[in-house]
Design a protein around this motif. Structure first.
Motif, PDB file in Angstrom:
ATOM      1  N   VAL A 170      26.421  15.667  27.051  1.00 26.23           N
ATOM      2  CA  VAL A 170      27.225  16.187  25.952  1.00 26.23           C
ATOM      3  C   VAL A 170      26.482  16.232  24.633  1.00 26.23           C
ATOM      4  CG1 VAL A 170      29.412  15.483  26.966  1.00 26.23           C
ATOM      5  CG2 VAL A 170      28.168  13.861  25.535  1.00 26.23           C
ATOM      6  N   SER A 171      25.361  15.602  24.503  1.00 26.64           N
ATOM      7  CA  SER A 171      24.686  15.543  23.207  1.00 26.64           C
ATOM      8  C   SER A 171      23.187  15.502  23.392  1.00 26.64           C
ATOM      9  CB  SER A 171      25.132  14.299  22.431  1.00 26.64           C
ATOM     10  OG  SER A 171      24.303  14.075  21.315  1.00 26.64           O
ATOM     11  N   SER A 172      22.431  16.142  22.448  1.00 22.52           N
ATOM     12  CA  SER A 172      20.981  16.133  22.532  1.00 22.52           C
ATOM     13  C   SER A 172      20.426  14.722  22.400  1.00 22.52           C
ATOM     14  CB  SER A 172      20.374  17.046  21.469  1.00 22.52           C
ATOM     15  OG  SER A 172      20.672  16.563  20.180  1.00 22.52           O
ATOM     16  N   ARG A 173      21.183  13.805  21.773  1.00 19.99           N
ATOM     17  CA  ARG A 173      20.706  12.430  21.634  1.00 19.99           C
ATOM     18  C   ARG A 173      20.610  11.736  22.987  1.00 19.99           C
ATOM     19  NH1 ARG A 173      24.027  13.146  17.279  1.00 19.99           N
ATOM     20  NH2 ARG A 173      25.827  12.278  18.375  1.00 19.99           N
ATOM     21  N   SER A 174      21.358  12.217  23.964  1.00 20.17           N
ATOM     22  CA  SER A 174      21.322  11.607  25.288  1.00 20.17           C
ATOM     23  C   SER A 174      20.740  12.541  26.340  1.00 20.17           C
ATOM     24  CB  SER A 174      22.737  11.178  25.707  1.00 20.17           C
ATOM     25  OG  SER A 174      23.593  12.301  25.779  1.00 20.17           O
ATOM     26  N   CYS A 186      18.639  27.796  28.682  1.00 16.06           N
ATOM     27  CA  CYS A 186      19.447  28.481  27.665  1.00 16.06           C
ATOM     28  C   CYS A 186      20.904  28.578  28.098  1.00 16.06           C
ATOM     29  CB  CYS A 186      18.887  29.877  27.399  1.00 16.06           C
ATOM     30  SG  CYS A 186      17.325  29.901  26.502  1.00 16.06           S
ATOM     31  N   LYS A 187      21.123  28.913  29.341  1.00 14.63           N
ATOM     32  CA  LYS A 187      22.497  29.009  29.848  1.00 14.63           C
ATOM     33  C   LYS A 187      23.194  27.659  29.776  1.00 14.63           C
ATOM     34  CE  LYS A 187      23.428  31.476  33.476  1.00 14.63           C
ATOM     35  NZ  LYS A 187      23.418  32.032  34.844  1.00 14.63           N
ATOM     36  N   LYS A 188      22.484  26.597  30.135  1.00 13.58           N
ATOM     37  CA  LYS A 188      23.126  25.284  30.150  1.00 13.58           C
ATOM     38  C   LYS A 188      23.379  24.759  28.747  1.00 13.58           C
ATOM     39  CE  LYS A 188      23.244  20.778  32.253  1.00 13.58           C
ATOM     40  NZ  LYS A 188      22.804  19.919  33.366  1.00 13.58           N
ATOM     41  N   LEU A 189      22.439  24.966  27.817  1.00 13.40           N
ATOM     42  CA  LEU A 189      22.653  24.504  26.450  1.00 13.40           C
ATOM     43  C   LEU A 189      23.924  25.115  25.863  1.00 13.40           C
ATOM     44  CD1 LEU A 189      19.048  24.574  24.924  1.00 13.40           C
ATOM     45  CD2 LEU A 189      20.378  22.558  25.561  1.00 13.40           C
ATOM     46  N   GLY A 190      24.168  26.394  26.181  1.00 12.86           N
ATOM     47  CA  GLY A 190      25.391  27.031  25.718  1.00 12.86           C
ATOM     48  C   GLY A 190      26.627  26.502  26.418  1.00 12.86           C
ATOM     49  N   SER A 191      26.509  26.222  27.698  1.00 12.94           N
ATOM     50  CA  SER A 191      27.683  25.819  28.476  1.00 12.94           C
ATOM     51  C   SER A 191      28.139  24.406  28.143  1.00 12.94           C
ATOM     52  CB  SER A 191      27.401  25.940  29.973  1.00 12.94           C
ATOM     53  OG  SER A 191      26.469  24.956  30.405  1.00 12.94           O
ATOM     54  N   ILE A 192      27.224  23.543  27.703  1.00 15.31           N
ATOM     55  CA  ILE A 192      27.594  22.166  27.388  1.00 15.31           C
ATOM     56  C   ILE A 192      27.850  21.958  25.897  1.00 15.31           C
ATOM     57  CG2 ILE A 192      26.316  21.271  29.373  1.00 15.31           C
ATOM     58  CD1 ILE A 192      24.123  20.358  27.461  1.00 15.31           C
ATOM     59  N   GLY A 221      24.490  31.644  23.182  1.00 16.10           N
ATOM     60  CA  GLY A 221      23.063  31.441  22.991  1.00 16.10           C
ATOM     61  C   GLY A 221      22.499  32.106  21.758  1.00 16.10           C
ATOM     62  N   SER A 222      23.351  32.442  20.796  1.00 12.28           N
ATOM     63  CA  SER A 222      22.883  33.208  19.641  1.00 12.28           C
ATOM     64  C   SER A 222      21.952  32.414  18.729  1.00 12.28           C
ATOM     65  CB  SER A 222      24.074  33.732  18.831  1.00 12.28           C
ATOM     66  OG  SER A 222      24.899  32.673  18.400  1.00 12.28           O
ATOM     67  N   ASP A 223      21.935  31.094  18.836  1.00 14.19           N
ATOM     68  CA  ASP A 223      21.016  30.288  18.038  1.00 14.19           C
ATOM     69  C   ASP A 223      19.752  29.917  18.814  1.00 14.19           C
ATOM     70  OD1 ASP A 223      22.479  28.677  19.755  1.00 14.19           O
ATOM     71  OD2 ASP A 223      22.531  26.957  18.389  1.00 14.19           O
ATOM     72  N   LEU A 224      19.566  30.519  19.986  1.00 17.53           N
ATOM     73  CA  LEU A 224      18.424  30.212  20.836  1.00 17.53           C
ATOM     74  C   LEU A 224      17.458  31.392  20.923  1.00 17.53           C
ATOM     75  CD1 LEU A 224      20.263  28.478  23.825  1.00 17.53           C
ATOM     76  CD2 LEU A 224      19.209  27.385  21.832  1.00 17.53           C
ATOM     77  N   PHE A 225      16.176  31.070  21.046  1.00 14.12           N
ATOM     78  CA  PHE A 225      15.136  32.085  21.145  1.00 14.12           C
ATOM     79  C   PHE A 225      14.145  31.665  22.231  1.00 14.12           C
ATOM     80  CE2 PHE A 225      16.997  32.244  17.021  1.00 14.12           C
ATOM     81  CZ  PHE A 225      17.119  33.591  16.738  1.00 14.12           C
ATOM     82  N   VAL A 226      13.880  32.573  23.142  1.00 14.86           N
ATOM     83  CA  VAL A 226      12.917  32.321  24.215  1.00 14.86           C
ATOM     84  C   VAL A 226      11.542  32.726  23.709  1.00 14.86           C
ATOM     85  CG1 VAL A 226      12.244  32.936  26.567  1.00 14.86           C
ATOM     86  CG2 VAL A 226      14.674  32.688  25.971  1.00 14.86           C
ATOM     87  N   VAL A 227      10.574  31.829  23.845  1.00 13.29           N
ATOM     88  CA  VAL A 227       9.246  32.058  23.267  1.00 13.29           C
ATOM     89  C   VAL A 227       8.185  31.983  24.363  1.00 13.29           C
ATOM     90  CG1 VAL A 227       7.570  31.313  21.552  1.00 13.29           C
ATOM     91  CG2 VAL A 227      10.025  31.063  21.083  1.00 13.29           C
TER      92      VAL A 227
END
Length: 231
Positions: A17-21, A42-48, A55-61
């Protein structure tokens, strides 16, 4: 994604649930398939709820160059103490923090740096940006807005087969990723770029990131400036 002589680690999927964990073990990872790993990330970061749902704040590099020799440090696949390795290309996710108060974050499933790392830390430690590189090793960055990448990226994994049709590295267990328009393979369009594709950073280039399915190409000195202009 291939390297000279190394293997990476397998990771499993888990809920969080959180990037801290969050840990890399919470995400799907198949060695040598960094583009697909980042697609799934990217899909999972949006889903959780760790990123915007779309995913509008994400960029694939994509990190590569004309010679397909990309030096990176702090890579788990390395056999050296400092994590040095040379990939033909590598793919990470950069998350733009919309509050304007904290640095953009880099999600690299293959790195031993903090997960995620700040963009400034990643540039300093994984890219070792203070080092002078020979021209053949200079890195360039194709930055693609994640919502467009999730719609249009496709790979039937042909690049991971040898001349006899045998796998160079075992593929993910899920079915290949095809684009919404039915394209079965366009990975080459994402990984073929170099110095000649770089343009000056400005508002026009920033605007293009939200409309061009293959994004924009930057050199190393432009990376932080470019993300500072995205709102």
């Amino acid at each position: 994604m291939e390297q000279q002589s190394a293997t990476t680690l397998e990771f499993r999927i888990a809920s969080t649930v959180s990037s801290r964990s969050l840990d890399v073990s919470d995400f799907m990872h198949t060695p040598c398939y960094c583009e697909e790993n980042v697609y799934q990330l990217c899909k999972k970061l949006g889903s959780i709820g760790e990123a915007d749902a779309d995913g509008s704040d994400l960029f694939v590099v994509f990190i590569s160059n004309d010679s397909k020799k990309v030096p990176l440090w702090h890579q788990k696949a390395s056999k050296q103490v400092d994590g040095f390795i040379i990939w033909d290309y590598h793919v990470v996710c950069i998350q733009k923090n919309v509050d304007g108060k904290t640095s953009s974050r880099v999600w690299d499933l293959d790195s031993d740096l903090p997960f995620p790392s700040s963009l400034s830390q990643y540039i300093s430690e994984a890219l070792q940006s203070s080092l002078q590189l020979y021209p053949e090793f200079r890195r360039f960055f194709r930055v693609v807005h994640a919502p467009l990448f999730l719609r249009f990226f496709a790979s039937d994994r042909r690049h991971m087969k040898d001349s006899l049709g045998e796998w160079i590295a075992q593929p993910p267990t899920y079915v290949p990723i095809f684009s919404e328009d039915g394209t079965v393979h366009n990975l080459d369009e994402y990984i073929k770029f170099g110095e000649g594709d770089v343009r000056n950073v400005g508002r026009d280039l920033v605007d293009k990131i939200f409309s061009g399915k293959y994004g924009v190409v930057l050199n190393e000195s432009q990376l932080e400036e470019f993300f500072s202009l995205i709102h």
